[in-house]
Motif scaffolding. Structure first.
Motif, PDB file in Angstrom:
ATOM      1  N   LEU A 273       0.840  -1.190   0.000  1.00 21.38           N
ATOM      2  CA  LEU A 273       0.000   0.000   0.000  1.00 21.38           C
ATOM      3  C   LEU A 273       0.873   1.236   0.000  1.00 21.38           C
ATOM      4  N   THR A 274       0.338   2.331  -0.459  1.00 24.15           N
ATOM      5  CA  THR A 274       1.006   3.625  -0.380  1.00 24.15           C
ATOM      6  C   THR A 274       0.061   4.592   0.311  1.00 24.15           C
ATOM      7  N   GLY A 275       0.620   5.393   1.222  1.00 16.32           N
ATOM      8  CA  GLY A 275      -0.208   6.338   1.955  1.00 16.32           C
ATOM      9  C   GLY A 275       0.585   7.542   2.397  1.00 16.32           C
ATOM     10  N   THR A 276      -0.035   8.346   3.249  1.00 17.37           N
ATOM     11  CA  THR A 276       0.577   9.575   3.757  1.00 17.37           C
ATOM     12  C   THR A 276       0.588   9.541   5.287  1.00 17.37           C
ATOM     13  N   ILE A 277       1.718   9.920   5.872  1.00 17.77           N
ATOM     14  CA  ILE A 277       1.817   9.931   7.333  1.00 17.77           C
ATOM     15  C   ILE A 277       0.918  11.038   7.896  1.00 17.77           C
ATOM     16  N   ARG A 278      -0.067  10.620   8.694  1.00 21.31           N
ATOM     17  CA  ARG A 278      -0.974  11.592   9.297  1.00 21.31           C
ATOM     18  C   ARG A 278      -0.454  12.082  10.633  1.00 21.31           C
ATOM     19  N   SER A 279       0.172  11.183  11.417  1.00 19.87           N
ATOM     20  CA  SER A 279       0.723  11.581  12.715  1.00 19.87           C
ATOM     21  C   SER A 279       1.846  10.640  13.109  1.00 19.87           C
ATOM     22  N   ILE A 280       2.765  11.166  13.953  1.00 22.56           N
ATOM     23  CA  ILE A 280       3.865  10.379  14.502  1.00 22.56           C
ATOM     24  C   ILE A 280       3.869  10.598  16.008  1.00 22.56           C
ATOM     25  N   THR A 281       3.848   9.494  16.762  1.00 25.61           N
ATOM     26  CA  THR A 281       3.898   9.587  18.218  1.00 25.61           C
ATOM     27  C   THR A 281       5.144   8.883  18.717  1.00 25.61           C
ATOM     28  N   TYR A 282       5.990   9.628  19.428  1.00 28.02           N
ATOM     29  CA  TYR A 282       7.228   9.055  19.974  1.00 28.02           C
ATOM     30  C   TYR A 282       6.941   8.482  21.360  1.00 28.02           C
ATOM     31  N   SER A 285      10.666   3.678  23.316  1.00 27.28           N
ATOM     32  CA  SER A 285      11.216   2.488  22.664  1.00 27.28           C
ATOM     33  C   SER A 285      10.710   2.325  21.233  1.00 27.28           C
ATOM     34  N   MET A 286       9.619   3.017  20.897  1.00 27.94           N
ATOM     35  CA  MET A 286       9.101   2.893  19.540  1.00 27.94           C
ATOM     36  C   MET A 286       8.432   4.185  19.100  1.00 27.94           C
ATOM     37  N   ARG A 287       8.204   4.258  17.784  1.00 25.90           N
ATOM     38  CA  ARG A 287       7.412   5.345  17.211  1.00 25.90           C
ATOM     39  C   ARG A 287       6.163   4.752  16.581  1.00 25.90           C
ATOM     40  N   LYS A 288       5.041   5.393  16.847  1.00 21.87           N
ATOM     41  CA  LYS A 288       3.770   4.958  16.276  1.00 21.87           C
ATOM     42  C   LYS A 288       3.392   5.894  15.146  1.00 21.87           C
ATOM     43  N   TYR A 289       3.240   5.336  13.958  1.00 23.58           N
ATOM     44  CA  TYR A 289       2.863   6.104  12.773  1.00 23.58           C
ATOM     45  C   TYR A 289       1.418   5.776  12.408  1.00 23.58           C
ATOM     46  N   MET A 290       0.618   6.798  12.184  1.00 25.38           N
ATOM     47  CA  MET A 290      -0.730   6.604  11.652  1.00 25.38           C
ATOM     48  C   MET A 290      -0.695   7.017  10.180  1.00 25.38           C
ATOM     49  N   ILE A 291      -0.999   6.057   9.319  1.00 29.10           N
ATOM     50  CA  ILE A 291      -0.878   6.257   7.873  1.00 29.10           C
ATOM     51  C   ILE A 291      -2.267   6.353   7.239  1.00 29.10           C
ATOM     52  N   ASN A 292      -2.487   7.428   6.541  1.00 23.07           N
ATOM     53  CA  ASN A 292      -3.740   7.597   5.813  1.00 23.07           C
ATOM     54  C   ASN A 292      -3.604   6.964   4.432  1.00 23.07           C
ATOM     55  N   VAL A 293      -4.447   5.967   4.176  1.00 20.33           N
ATOM     56  CA  VAL A 293      -4.450   5.276   2.887  1.00 20.33           C
ATOM     57  C   VAL A 293      -5.815   5.508   2.243  1.00 20.33           C
ATOM     58  N   GLU A 294      -5.812   6.019   1.042  1.00 18.56           N
ATOM     59  CA  GLU A 294      -7.071   6.377   0.382  1.00 18.56           C
ATOM     60  C   GLU A 294      -7.991   5.169   0.264  1.00 18.56           C
ATOM     61  N   GLY A 295      -9.248   5.357   0.672  1.00 25.45           N
ATOM     62  CA  GLY A 295     -10.237   4.299   0.567  1.00 25.45           C
ATOM     63  C   GLY A 295     -10.195   3.279   1.677  1.00 25.45           C
ATOM     64  N   ARG A 296      -9.352   3.486   2.701  1.00 27.70           N
ATOM     65  CA  ARG A 296      -9.230   2.545   3.813  1.00 27.70           C
ATOM     66  C   ARG A 296      -9.207   3.298   5.139  1.00 27.70           C
ATOM     67  N   ASP A 297      -9.417   2.548   6.229  1.00 27.72           N
ATOM     68  CA  ASP A 297      -9.187   3.123   7.546  1.00 27.72           C
ATOM     69  C   ASP A 297      -7.696   3.402   7.707  1.00 27.72           C
ATOM     70  N   ASP A 298      -7.362   4.373   8.567  1.00 33.85           N
ATOM     71  CA  ASP A 298      -5.949   4.629   8.857  1.00 33.85           C
ATOM     72  C   ASP A 298      -5.270   3.351   9.336  1.00 33.85           C
ATOM     73  N   ILE A 299      -4.005   3.200   8.960  1.00 36.09           N
ATOM     74  CA  ILE A 299      -3.232   2.027   9.342  1.00 36.09           C
ATOM     75  C   ILE A 299      -2.139   2.440  10.313  1.00 36.09           C
ATOM     76  N   GLU A 300      -2.085   1.730  11.441  1.00 34.17           N
ATOM     77  CA  GLU A 300      -1.042   2.002  12.429  1.00 34.17           C
ATOM     78  C   GLU A 300       0.175   1.133  12.137  1.00 34.17           C
ATOM     79  N   VAL A 301       1.350   1.759  12.193  1.00 34.43           N
ATOM     80  CA  VAL A 301       2.616   1.052  12.035  1.00 34.43           C
ATOM     81  C   VAL A 301       3.489   1.394  13.236  1.00 34.43           C
TER      82      VAL A 301
END
Length: 333
Positions: A273-282, A285-301
């Motif tokens: 998938l390809t998307g756009t980073i909506r938010s980054i939470t530090y 020990s880790m970083r949480k990325y919320m990715i906006n993908v068109e036509g889908r719910d946001d995906i957490e990485v």
């Protein structure tokens, strides 16, 4: 430490109704002797009601409970000889630690020499040998909980029931007591039935976990089985974090830490998938990325901070990838 090899429980069609409300709905469950079994679920899922029926504090509307093959449905709570540990400790404030731990043996009329020896053994088990003369009010929350545990184990019950016992402790202390509790279980070999709504607590201590929803068993398995191979959307979403993907009419669950993330055009292998980073939470020990993908719910990485190879920013386009084994197909709820 040697305990009697008892404590196998069989729940058959166990049901509890409060008027028209079904709190526990036809539960079948085999609890093995000596295992650490956790009942996990949100408020109102039926886990505490189930525990209270096992304890004998609530009447059974339908079904049966067998202890080592013998029905205890009509056996009152005080005759089941089960140990019980609550969130509120329930220690006697006017008694010393030694008196609290020996109380169950004292009311059973055990000889004083036997009580003293058993109290010594229990205080050694919970590492409170030097605190026997103190009153509960002179102890920390974690120490009080260990006293309650020692008291509940003092008469060698076949089953120990624990109802949210660490709920009053702060997170750091909870983690410490979790490790102590797991070690105590390993040493005594008693069947532990543990109620919690805390997923990390269940994962870290249990031999098996029962995920409950709406009074029913949603899924039963080892921590690894439930986390890696959840069967339903509820199980996947309640135990840990999950992304849900619909592909070809089927729903898959994908854990955030199993997704590869890189700037667009720089991922190893083919991008899923390809998307756009909506938010980054530090989070240290880790970083949480919320990715906006068109036509889908946001995906957490979720990416470990130390191995994050790319400098990524909010608003940046990124590629997402994962292995075929990472996405697990779910049954229909």
């Amino acid at each position: 430490m040697t305990e009697v090899a008892k404590g196998g429980l069989s729940l058959s069609g166990l049901t509890k109704n409060f008027g028209n409300f079904v709190a526990v709905d036809n539960v079948d469950l085999e609890i093995r002797r000596g295992e650490f079994l956790t009942l996990l679920g949100p408020s109102g899922s039926g886990k505490t009601t189930l525990l209270m029926m096992i304890a004998g504090f609530l009447d059974i509307s339908a079904g049966d409970i067998l202890l080592d093959g013998t029905s205890i449905r009509e056996v009152p709570a005080d005759k089941r000889n089960f140990g019980m540990v609550f969130q509120g400790y329930a220690l006697f404030p006017h008694m010393t630690v030694r008196q609290n731990v020996g109380y169950a043996l004292d009311v059973r009329g055990r000889p004083k020499a036997e009580i003293k020896a058993r109290v010594d053994e229990m205080l050694d088990l919970v590492q409170l040998q030097d605190f026997g003369h103190r009153k509960p009010g002179q102890l920390s929350g974690g120490q009080q909980q260990r006293v309650a545990l020692a008291r509940a184990l003092s008469f060698a019950p076949p089953v120990l029931l624990l109802d949210e016992p660490l709920g009053a402790l702060d997170k750091k202390l909870r983690i410490e007591v979790q490790a102590q509790l797991k070690e105590i279980h390993r040493r005594v070999g008693t069947t532990f039935i543990y109620v919690t709504h805390d997923q990390e607590e269940a994962l870290s201590m249990s031999d098996r976990i029962v995920i409950m929803q709406n009074g029913r068993v949603e899924q039963l398995g080892t921590p690894t089985e439930l986390y890696e191979r959840p069967r339903t959307r509820f199980a996947a979403g309640f135990l840990g974090k999950s992304n849900f993907l619909i592909e070809g009419g089927a729903t898959y669950t994908l854990r955030p830490e199993k997704i590869d993330l890189a700037p667009k055009g720089h991922i190893n292998g083919a991008a899923r998938l390809t998307g756009t980073i909506r938010s980054i939470t530090y989070l240290g020990s880790m970083r949480k990325y919320m990715i906006n993908v068109e036509g889908r719910d946001d995906i957490e990485v979720d990416v470990d901070s130390w191995r994050n190879p790319h400098e990524l920013n909010e608003g940046q386009q990124v590629d997402l990838g994962w292995s075929d084994q990472a996405a697990v197909k779910l049954d229909e709820d």
